[in-house]
Scaffold this motif. Structure first.
Motif, short mmCIF file in Angstrom:
data_model
loop_
_atom_site.label_atom_id
_atom_site.label_comp_id
_atom_site.label_asym_id
_atom_site.label_seq_id
_atom_site.Cartn_x
_atom_site.Cartn_y
_atom_site.Cartn_z
N ARG A 91 -0.71 8.38 16.50
CA ARG A 91 -1.86 8.13 17.19
C ARG A 91 -3.16 8.40 16.16
O ARG A 91 -3.96 7.68 16.25
N ALA A 105 -5.91 5.59 14.93
CA ALA A 105 -7.24 5.86 15.38
C ALA A 105 -7.96 5.65 13.98
O ALA A 105 -9.11 5.09 13.99
N GLY A 123 -10.17 9.87 17.09
CA GLY A 123 -8.84 9.84 17.86
C GLY A 123 -8.57 10.92 18.34
O GLY A 123 -7.88 10.99 19.43
#
Length: 342
Positions: free
Chosen positions: A239, A243, A337
């Protein structure tokens, strides 16, 4: 011929989704100088002028001679292991997983590593070993020297398993000093599928198949071709990376992925790409490529902008010119993110 970003001429390479693959020799393209990294050829072309200013400062002639001797050993080990790995391409039978279902290891990784260790310890029996695959050093006693060899027998095993020609053998020699100080002395990254051998000795510059290489002068990421990779951890680390990727793609000219961090760093070193970033890396992923990049005039830091030292896992690498902009974009993307996560 049309010039690419930063005024450089694009090489005669076909762009695949993830890798720069040369046209076959039948089309008349010569790969390097055909020497394929013989130690004498590497040493002959490693002049002081080819190296970075940072790499040349404070290097004594005895220190340079030591680095060149280490490099010769690394080249021989990489070429021997590379011949074996290339011969096993498409023939690996024992496929296992490690940290996740996408983190692969084969019997070829282990045998390649054992061949490298035999070559290194045959010349330097007291040197320490830092390796990716513990089975490589079964039965090998610990060394006592202040010099360690950092070895990845196949960086990019997934590519190797799929016969995708972007994997490499990565070998670096590092001196460990007091208070955690480190000095990379010699490095080889060898892609046996494409017969490309990148090499560097501290203070002597970097080469590809015996010819000097330098980073680009591309001034900003809007004109930059960038490299990256994706983590085995498909949770938080992925993740974070996605981002960052989203932020970079707002500005960057384009992105490439080879699947081998060591090879990615060499792509920056030889001017095929202009920068690179990746998260959650290991010392054997980065050590050899870092020295080659620095000796080609490039720069690699952690996400705080400090010059990289092992085992820092998150890195940004570049031609140096666009480094601050790339670093700021990576940090900004990661922060965005994290905000979305919480």
């Amino acid at each position: 011929m049309r010039k690419g970003p930063g005024g450089r001429r694009p090489p005669l390479y076909a762009l695949s989704l993830a890798c720069l693959v040369p046209f076959p020799n039948g089309l008349g393209l010569k790969l390097g100088n055909g020497k394929l990294g013989h130690g004498s050829d590497e040493r002959r072309h490693m002049t002081r002028e080819a190296g970075s200013e940072e790499g040349r400062e404070g290097r004594s002639e005895p220190g340079l001679a030591e680095a060149e001797a280490l490099l010769e050993t690394a080249v021989e080990a990489a070429r021997e292991a590379g011949a074996y790995v290339k011969g096993m391409l498409g023939r690996a039978k024992q496929l296992e997983t490690k940290s996740s279902t996408v983190d692969l290891v084969t019997e070829v990784d282990i045998e390649s590593g054992r061949r490298i260790v035999r070559a290194l310890r045959g010349r330097y029996p007291d040197h320490k070993l830092v390796v990716e695959e513990p089975a490589m050093i079964d039965g090998v006693d610990d060394g006592t020297s202040d010099i360690s060899w950092i070895v990845d027998p196949i960086d990019g095993t997934t590519s190797f398993v799929h016969t995708f020609p972007c994997f490499s053998i990565s070998i670096a020699a590092r001196r460990d000093g007091p208070n955690g100080s480190q000095q990379l002395l010699a490095a080889v990254v060898y892609n046996p599928a494409l017969e490309e051998l990148f090499a560097a000795a501290t203070g002597r510059g970097a080469t590809l198949n015996g010819e000097p290489v330098r980073v680009t002068k591309t001034p900003d990421i809007a004109h930059a071709l960038l490299g990256t990779g994706f983590p085995y951890d498909r949770g938080l680390t992925l993740r974070r990376q996605l981002a960052i990727l989203a932020e970079i793609m707002k500005t960057a000219h384009d992105i490439r992925r080879t699947g081998s961090a060591a090879y990615d760093l060499c792509m920056v070193a030889c001017g095929r790409t202009d920068g690179y970033w990746e998260l959650a890396m290991k010392p054997w992923d980065l050590s050899a490529g870092t020295l080659i990049l620095r000796e080609a005039g490039g720069r690699m830091t952690n996400l705080e902008g400090q010059e990289w030292v092992s085992p820092e896992p998150d890195v940004v690498a570049s031609n140096g010119v666009l480094h601050e902009e790339l670093l700021e974009t990576v940090v900004r993307g990661e922060a965005a993110g994290v905000e979305r996560l919480y």
